[in-house]
Design a protein around this motif. Structure first.
Motif, PDB file in Angstrom:
ATOM      1  N   ALA A 870       0.358   2.008  18.307  1.00 53.32           N
ATOM      2  CA  ALA A 870       1.004   0.775  17.846  1.00 53.32           C
ATOM      3  C   ALA A 870       0.459   0.292  16.510  1.00 53.32           C
ATOM      4  O   ALA A 870       1.113  -0.525  15.845  1.00 53.32           O
ATOM      5  CB  ALA A 870       0.846  -0.317  18.892  1.00 53.32           C
ATOM      6  N   THR A 871      -0.687   0.771  16.102  1.00 51.03           N
ATOM      7  CA  THR A 871      -1.289   0.282  14.861  1.00 51.03           C
ATOM      8  C   THR A 871      -1.546   1.384  13.837  1.00 51.03           C
ATOM      9  O   THR A 871      -1.371   1.163  12.631  1.00 51.03           O
ATOM     10  CB  THR A 871      -2.622  -0.424  15.161  1.00 51.03           C
ATOM     11  N   LEU A 872      -1.953   2.553  14.291  1.00 51.34           N
ATOM     12  CA  LEU A 872      -2.396   3.583  13.352  1.00 51.34           C
ATOM     13  C   LEU A 872      -1.280   4.084  12.430  1.00 51.34           C
ATOM     14  O   LEU A 872      -1.504   4.222  11.213  1.00 51.34           O
ATOM     15  CB  LEU A 872      -3.018   4.740  14.126  1.00 51.34           C
ATOM     16  N   PRO A 873      -0.050   4.362  12.914  1.00 46.72           N
ATOM     17  CA  PRO A 873       1.002   4.780  11.972  1.00 46.72           C
ATOM     18  C   PRO A 873       1.289   3.730  10.910  1.00 46.72           C
ATOM     19  O   PRO A 873       1.488   4.074   9.730  1.00 46.72           O
ATOM     20  CB  PRO A 873       2.217   5.020  12.877  1.00 46.72           C
ATOM     21  N   GLY A 874       1.322   2.456  11.310  1.00 47.84           N
ATOM     22  CA  GLY A 874       1.561   1.411  10.326  1.00 47.84           C
ATOM     23  C   GLY A 874       0.440   1.300   9.315  1.00 47.84           C
ATOM     24  O   GLY A 874       0.684   1.089   8.117  1.00 47.84           O
ATOM     25  N   LEU A 875      -0.808   1.436   9.766  1.00 41.80           N
ATOM     26  CA  LEU A 875      -1.938   1.386   8.836  1.00 41.80           C
ATOM     27  C   LEU A 875      -1.911   2.576   7.887  1.00 41.80           C
ATOM     28  O   LEU A 875      -2.262   2.450   6.699  1.00 41.80           O
ATOM     29  CB  LEU A 875      -3.251   1.352   9.628  1.00 41.80           C
ATOM     30  N   ILE A 876      -1.512   3.758   8.392  1.00 34.52           N
ATOM     31  CA  ILE A 876      -1.396   4.925   7.514  1.00 34.52           C
ATOM     32  C   ILE A 876      -0.319   4.677   6.465  1.00 34.52           C
ATOM     33  O   ILE A 876      -0.494   4.994   5.275  1.00 34.52           O
ATOM     34  CB  ILE A 876      -1.088   6.178   8.349  1.00 34.52           C
ATOM     35  N   ARG A 877       0.778   4.084   6.880  1.00 31.74           N
ATOM     36  CA  ARG A 877       1.855   3.786   5.917  1.00 31.74           C
ATOM     37  C   ARG A 877       1.373   2.799   4.874  1.00 31.74           C
ATOM     38  O   ARG A 877       1.644   2.970   3.680  1.00 31.74           O
ATOM     39  CB  ARG A 877       3.069   3.250   6.680  1.00 31.74           C
ATOM     40  N   TRP A 878       0.647   1.743   5.322  1.00 33.41           N
ATOM     41  CA  TRP A 878       0.139   0.758   4.375  1.00 33.41           C
ATOM     42  C   TRP A 878      -0.914   1.379   3.449  1.00 33.41           C
ATOM     43  O   TRP A 878      -1.070   0.958   2.311  1.00 33.41           O
ATOM     44  CB  TRP A 878      -0.461  -0.423   5.131  1.00 33.41           C
ATOM     45  N   THR A 879      -1.665   2.349   3.962  1.00 30.46           N
ATOM     46  CA  THR A 879      -2.663   2.997   3.121  1.00 30.46           C
ATOM     47  C   THR A 879      -2.003   3.760   1.977  1.00 30.46           C
ATOM     48  O   THR A 879      -2.491   3.765   0.843  1.00 30.46           O
ATOM     49  CB  THR A 879      -3.519   3.960   3.965  1.00 30.46           C
ATOM     50  N   VAL A 880      -0.881   4.394   2.280  1.00 30.59           N
ATOM     51  CA  VAL A 880      -0.171   5.156   1.254  1.00 30.59           C
ATOM     52  C   VAL A 880       0.524   4.219   0.272  1.00 30.59           C
ATOM     53  O   VAL A 880       0.406   4.357  -0.952  1.00 30.59           O
ATOM     54  CB  VAL A 880       0.847   6.107   1.909  1.00 30.59           C
ATOM     55  N   SER A 881       1.227   3.234   0.803  1.00 27.42           N
ATOM     56  CA  SER A 881       1.944   2.288  -0.072  1.00 27.42           C
ATOM     57  C   SER A 881       1.880   0.910   0.580  1.00 27.42           C
ATOM     58  O   SER A 881       2.675   0.594   1.472  1.00 27.42           O
ATOM     59  CB  SER A 881       3.396   2.733  -0.267  1.00 27.42           C
ATOM     60  N   PHE A 882       0.921   0.128   0.116  1.00 30.58           N
ATOM     61  CA  PHE A 882       0.758  -1.195   0.704  1.00 30.58           C
ATOM     62  C   PHE A 882       1.864  -2.112   0.193  1.00 30.58           C
ATOM     63  O   PHE A 882       2.072  -2.229  -1.024  1.00 30.58           O
ATOM     64  CB  PHE A 882      -0.602  -1.772   0.330  1.00 30.58           C
ATOM     65  N   PRO A 883       2.609  -2.793   1.060  1.00 32.63           N
ATOM     66  CA  PRO A 883       3.732  -3.631   0.610  1.00 32.63           C
ATOM     67  C   PRO A 883       3.236  -4.896  -0.081  1.00 32.63           C
ATOM     68  O   PRO A 883       2.182  -5.435   0.238  1.00 32.63           O
ATOM     69  CB  PRO A 883       4.457  -3.960   1.918  1.00 32.63           C
ATOM     70  N   ARG A 884       4.040  -5.337  -1.033  1.00 31.58           N
ATOM     71  CA  ARG A 884       3.724  -6.584  -1.703  1.00 31.58           C
ATOM     72  C   ARG A 884       4.202  -7.762  -0.848  1.00 31.58           C
ATOM     73  O   ARG A 884       5.204  -7.677  -0.156  1.00 31.58           O
ATOM     74  CB  ARG A 884       4.398  -6.630  -3.074  1.00 31.58           C
ATOM     75  N   TRP A 885       3.446  -8.864  -0.991  1.00 31.69           N
ATOM     76  CA  TRP A 885       3.791 -10.030  -0.173  1.00 31.69           C
ATOM     77  C   TRP A 885       5.164 -10.593  -0.567  1.00 31.69           C
ATOM     78  O   TRP A 885       5.877 -11.135   0.271  1.00 31.69           O
ATOM     79  CB  TRP A 885       2.716 -11.102  -0.320  1.00 31.69           C
ATOM     80  N   SER A 886       5.518 -10.446  -1.840  1.00 27.95           N
ATOM     81  CA  SER A 886       6.834 -10.944  -2.254  1.00 27.95           C
ATOM     82  C   SER A 886       7.954 -10.176  -1.569  1.00 27.95           C
ATOM     83  O   SER A 886       8.956 -10.740  -1.134  1.00 27.95           O
ATOM     84  CB  SER A 886       6.975 -10.846  -3.784  1.00 27.95           C
ATOM     85  N   GLN A 887       7.750  -8.861  -1.459  1.00 27.19           N
ATOM     86  CA  GLN A 887       8.753  -8.051  -0.778  1.00 27.19           C
ATOM     87  C   GLN A 887       8.837  -8.391   0.709  1.00 27.19           C
ATOM     88  O   GLN A 887       9.911  -8.414   1.294  1.00 27.19           O
ATOM     89  CB  GLN A 887       8.449  -6.573  -0.973  1.00 27.19           C
ATOM     90  N   LEU A 888       7.639  -8.663   1.308  1.00 22.98           N
ATOM     91  CA  LEU A 888       7.645  -9.057   2.728  1.00 22.98           C
ATOM     92  C   LEU A 888       8.388 -10.374   2.928  1.00 22.98           C
ATOM     93  O   LEU A 888       9.165 -10.537   3.880  1.00 22.98           O
ATOM     94  CB  LEU A 888       6.205  -9.179   3.237  1.00 22.98           C
ATOM     95  N   LEU A 889       8.161 -11.319   1.999  1.00 21.14           N
ATOM     96  CA  LEU A 889       8.846 -12.608   2.111  1.00 21.14           C
ATOM     97  C   LEU A 889      10.351 -12.460   1.936  1.00 21.14           C
ATOM     98  O   LEU A 889      11.142 -13.089   2.640  1.00 21.14           O
ATOM     99  CB  LEU A 889       8.267 -13.580   1.070  1.00 21.14           C
ATOM    100  N   LYS A 890      10.764 -11.600   0.951  1.00 21.36           N
ATOM    101  CA  LYS A 890      12.190 -11.371   0.759  1.00 21.36           C
ATOM    102  C   LYS A 890      12.811 -10.738   1.984  1.00 21.36           C
ATOM    103  O   LYS A 890      13.897 -11.086   2.423  1.00 21.36           O
ATOM    104  CB  LYS A 890      12.405 -10.473  -0.460  1.00 21.36           C
ATOM    105  N   ARG A 891      12.064  -9.772   2.559  1.00 24.43           N
ATOM    106  CA  ARG A 891      12.580  -9.081   3.738  1.00 24.43           C
ATOM    107  C   ARG A 891      12.728 -10.040   4.916  1.00 24.43           C
ATOM    108  O   ARG A 891      13.688  -9.981   5.673  1.00 24.43           O
ATOM    109  CB  ARG A 891      11.648  -7.919   4.096  1.00 24.43           C
ATOM    110  N   ARG A 892      11.782 -10.972   5.026  1.00 18.96           N
ATOM    111  CA  ARG A 892      11.852 -11.935   6.142  1.00 18.96           C
ATOM    112  C   ARG A 892      12.998 -12.928   5.913  1.00 18.96           C
ATOM    113  O   ARG A 892      13.700 -13.311   6.844  1.00 18.96           O
ATOM    114  CB  ARG A 892      10.524 -12.685   6.276  1.00 18.96           C
TER     115      ARG A 892
END
Length: 894
Positions: A870-892
């Motif tokens: 539940a956590t490791l795939p997402g952390l691996i993805r963030w390690t490769v390309s960490f999302p910007r907070w602006s993009q997270l806010l737009k997505r939300r």
């Protein structure tokens, strides 16, 4: 001959010799385990003051004989029956190894100490010469010997209850071994559809278990490495648990290998791969458990047994499997043709997709599982292992323990003993007063029920040895002397009056004599006057008379004159007598008056000091009454006749060493020995003891605190003082080992942090379930440490399966990531099933420590199986390309 030099034969030959040698040098396991069943103490054990006590009790073990009437007070007939039984027991002292037997009819103080206040229970204290292994045997013999009609009898002690619990826990663990082995054999048989793989695994388990147990026991006997019975059982469990996992891993790799290669070549290739894979999982745990050997916390110091189990299992199982593969080849999977085909979809794959899709939500979901357990976790634990497991099935020792607690107080089963060791005699006046003052201050500490010391042998003061009682006796004596002095003063006054009266009476008698003589003189004077008148008449005749004849007148006158002469003579004599009497009276009056005056003055001088003495006695009486009511009146004072006091002499025997340089104070609490309140009280007792002895003759005395509560407090202090150091050390070793293996410091730190959070959360959930929901009491620290080994083994196994040899930073592919986690899920579930094969039967046992170990391990395994995907795939993805907070806010917002 060349065939014998092949690895498969060398491995079999080597482990055959090792097993044979291990069996030859293996000691008697039952006796060995019994010898290790002592309450956990520090590695730096407390000095054995019993050997210095000097009353012949060195190397003895104490047992409490309990006689209780379930229907009320003990009758006189029952008291006689108990006395008769104990006397018979004393006569057979050599049979039972009895060195000393203290009874209620023995020493003066024991009557109050060994009989309950409600009169229903009586105790006897037996000191037996027996080893730890023989203690249950002696206790059973004594229990049979003291059986009495109408009475509930038992033989108990804290050591005996603890030993029985450990032995019962060991027997339960053996049952779990058997049941778990059967379950794992069935699982392996179903996975590979084979009869030989389970049988070969059984052989591997036998080799690893025998070798591990033999190595541990002989290492302890040869080098005295720290060891507890629970550590030996845990080492066996780890060995049995890891063996089927390694066998499954090896056989799975062989089953998936190419068919065109020879079994020997495939086996050696798998063996090399196995050591590289499993070495990264097991070697860090071996390093951590080996380094723990140098800690003072004996439960943690005994972790070297886990390192031995891991090392032998890692060496034996792959090599034996390689030998079996080279020996049997494809016939290993008889009678099946295909191994268990895993499902194409599994929970790991689904959770990995969710984590890759929404990493933040995956982390939040994992946090919801972890955080409540972390918040519920605390450092409260109890290692005394004295609480009964099942009230409906109490052992004889547990029954006796509960009888003592009910009738003599909860803290009576595990008192705190404070030993003072001085450099000189502790029975002199000042030392005894200091000890009594300390006893009084300890009694005033909250949660203290009673303090027994040399000055208070029954927990109550000996009244005759305290100043206020002694002053009361002196005041009574002074009051009697005051009465005597006042009576003497009255007697002197009466004597003075009597003396005066006696002197006057004597003087009056002399005066009366003088008065009689004067009266006689007056009578003679009257007679003389009458005679003179008669002579005068004769010399002067009247005119009427005739002139007498001259001769007749002359005769008459002669007679009158003769009579007058005689009267004159008598008057003169009487006058002389009067003068003499008067002179005597006057002289005597002077002497009497002078003597009475001197005596009167002397009596006045004597009476004045008596008045002063009486006033002084009155003032002294008032002063002593005030002194008795003051603080000084509560002081202990040993009078000269103390040698005649039987209670004090018995107290010297039981509470002071024979050389008089050591004394002990026994503190009975109101709470159980292992409770947190008892440990808090112990800290107060230690502080009061040190403060009370400052600036006293005993300020240089060595203070030692012993007992169950002291042992628990020492363990808690070790945990509080060194927990951070141990945690940092373990985390540092794990991070460095993983960093060297994975070549990623971030990943190694992440895995170490996840293991720490998982362990704390599992401990919190276990405490919440067992302590608060099931009310099983506080768990032992061994539960946490033992479960941590199993959790670490599972955590490193599943996480390293997911990240080993994967360079996601340079070769990230979302589809490959999901496929990889689906494949990992296929590997995790067989491992989890094999682990549950031992942990589920362990959870069903009655032993709280085993139940807690199984529950924490199962909770941790379940959490790790959910959290990692539940956590490791997402952390691996963030390690490769960490999302910007602006993009997270737009997505939300979208």
């Amino acid at each position: 001959m060349r065939k014998l030099l092949k690895p498969k034969w060398l491995f079999l030959f080597f482990w055959g010799i090792v097993v044979l040698a291990s069996i030859v040098i293996l000691p008697n396991i039952t006796t060995f385990v019994n010898e290790q069943t002592t309450m956990p103490q520090n590695q730096r054990t407390t000095a054995k003051y019993q050997q210095q006590w000097g009353h012949g009790l060195a190397d003895t073990r104490s047992l409490t004989l309990v006689f209780s009437n379930p229907n009320g007070k003990l009758t006189k007939a029952q008291h006689r029956q108990i006395t008769k039984v104990l006397a018979k027991l004393n006569r057979k002292a050599d049979t039972y190894g009895l060195v000393q037997l203290r009874t209620a009819t023995g020493m003066t103080n024991d009557r109050q100490l060994l009989r309950s206040n409600d009169g229903s229970t009586e105790l006897a204290l037996a000191a037996v010469q027996a080893s730890r292994a023989d203690l249950p045997i002696i206790a059973n013999q004594l229990n049979n010997a003291i059986a009495a009609d109408g009475l509930t009898t038992s033989v108990t002690s804290s050591d005996l209850v603890y030993q029985q619990h450990v032995l019962r826990q060991g027997r339960a663990l053996l049952v779990v071994y058997l049941i778990g082995t059967v379950i794992t054999l069935m699982i392996l048989g179903l996975i590979f559809k084979s009869l030989l793989v389970p049988l070969l695994n059984l052989g591997c388990q036998a080799v690893t278990l025998i070798t591990t147990v033999s190595f541990i026991t002989n290492s302890h006997l040869a080098w005295h490495w720290p060891l507890t019975a629970s550590a030996l059982g845990l080492a066996g469990l780890v060995s049995l648990l890891l063996t089927p996992i390694l066998t499954w891993s090896f056989m799975r790799a062989y089953w998936r290998s190419a068919a065109d290669e020879t079994p020997e070549a495939v086996g050696l290739k798998i063996l090399t791969t196995h050591y590289r894979q499993w070495g990264l999982t097991i070697i860090p745990l071996m390093l951590i458990t080996l380094i723990a050997h140098w800690t003072a916390f004996i439960t943690l110091a005994s972790a070297w047994t886990i390192a031995v189990a891991l090392m032998i299992t890692l060496l034996a199982v792959p090599t034996l499997n390689d030998a079996f593969v080279g020996w049997l080849g494809d016939s290993l999977f008889w009678p099946g043709t295909n191994a268990w085909q895993p499902r194409s979809h599994n929970l790991w794959g689904q959770l990995s997709r969710f984590s890759h899709w929404q990493p933040a939500l995956g982390i939040v979901a994992s946090a919801l599982l972890i955080v409540p357990g972390i918040l519920s976790a605390n450092q409260q634990f109890a290692d005394d292992n004295l609480r009964p497991w099942q009230q409906a099935q109490l052992t004889n020792a547990e029954l006796g323990q509960q009888l003592v607690q009910v009738h003599f107080g909860t803290g009576a089963t595990g008192p705190i003993t404070i030993t003072l060791q001085g450099t000189q005699n502790l029975t002199n006046q000042r030392a005894i007063q200091t000890i009594d003052q300390l006893t009084r201050q300890l009694t005033a500490v909250p949660n203290v029920n009673r303090v027994i010391s040399v000055t208070r042998p029954t927990g109550q003061p000996i009244a005759s040895f305290y100043v206020n009682n002694q002053l009361t006796a002196i005041n009574i004596d002074l009051a009697g002397k005051q009465t005597s002095v006042a009576q003497l003063q009255r007697t002197l006054a009466s004597d003075q009056k009597t003396l005066k009266q006696a002197a006057t009476s004597k003087h009056t008698k002399s005066v009366d004599q003088l008065s009689d003589r004067i009266n006689d003189l007056a009578d003679l004077n009257d007679q003389l006057n009458d005679q003179l008148q008669t002579v005068d008449k004769l010399l002067t005749p009247s005119a009427d008379n005739k002139q007498p004849t001259k001769q007749a007148d002359s005769e008459q006158l002669h007679r009158a004159l003769s009579k007058l002469d005689r009267l004159t003579s008598r008057t003169t004599t009487a006058l002389d007598h009067v003068v003499s009497a008067q002179t005597a009276v006057a002289t005597e009056a002077g002497h009497v008056d002078q003597h009475v005056h001197r005596v009167t003055q002397s009596l006045k001088q004597t009476t004045a000091p008596f008045k002063t003495l009486l006033a002084s006695l009155t003032a002294t009486h008032s002063y002593l009454e005030s002194l008795a009511d003051s603080e000084v009146g509560h002081s202990f004072y040993l009078p000269a006749n103390a040698a005649t006091n039987q209670a004090y002499q018995n107290s010297l025997f039981t509470n002071v060493s024979s050389d008089s340089n050591m004394t002990q104070l026994t503190v009975l609490l109101k709470t159980a020995p292992g409770d947190q309140a008892s440990r808090q009280t112990l800290r107060q007792l230690e502080a009061v003891t040190h403060a009370s002895l400052l600036a006293t003759p005993l300020k240089a005395s060595k203070i030692t605190t012993t007992g169950i509560t002291a042992q628990q407090q020492a363990r808690h202090q070790l945990v509080n003082q060194h927990a951070l150091k141990w945690t940092v050390g373990v985390a540092g070793i794990l991070v460095i080992a993983l960093w060297l293996g994975l070549r990623s410091f971030l990943l190694s730190a992440l895995l170490t942090s996840g293991l720490a959070a998982l362990a704390i959360s599992s401990w919190g959930w276990t405490q919440l379930i067992m302590t608060q929901w099931q009310h099983a009491g506080l768990l032992s620290s061994a539960v946490f440490l033992s479960s941590l080994v199993i959790l670490a083994l599972h955590w490193l196994t599943v996480t390293l399966m997911a990240v080993d040899r994967q360079n996601w930073f340079h070769h990230f592919d979302a589809q490959r990531l999901q496929t990889h986690f689906y494949a990992c899920g296929q590997l995790v579930w067989p491992v989890t099933l094999l682990e549950c094969g031992y942990l589920l039967p362990l959870w069903l046992t009655a032993a709280p420590n085993l139940k807690g170990l199984a529950l924490m391990s199962l909770i941790g395994i379940g959490l790790s199986n959910l959290i990692v995907p539940a956590t490791l795939p997402g952390l691996i993805r963030w390690t490769v390309s960490f999302p910007r907070w602006s993009q997270l806010l737009k997505r939300r917002s979208a």
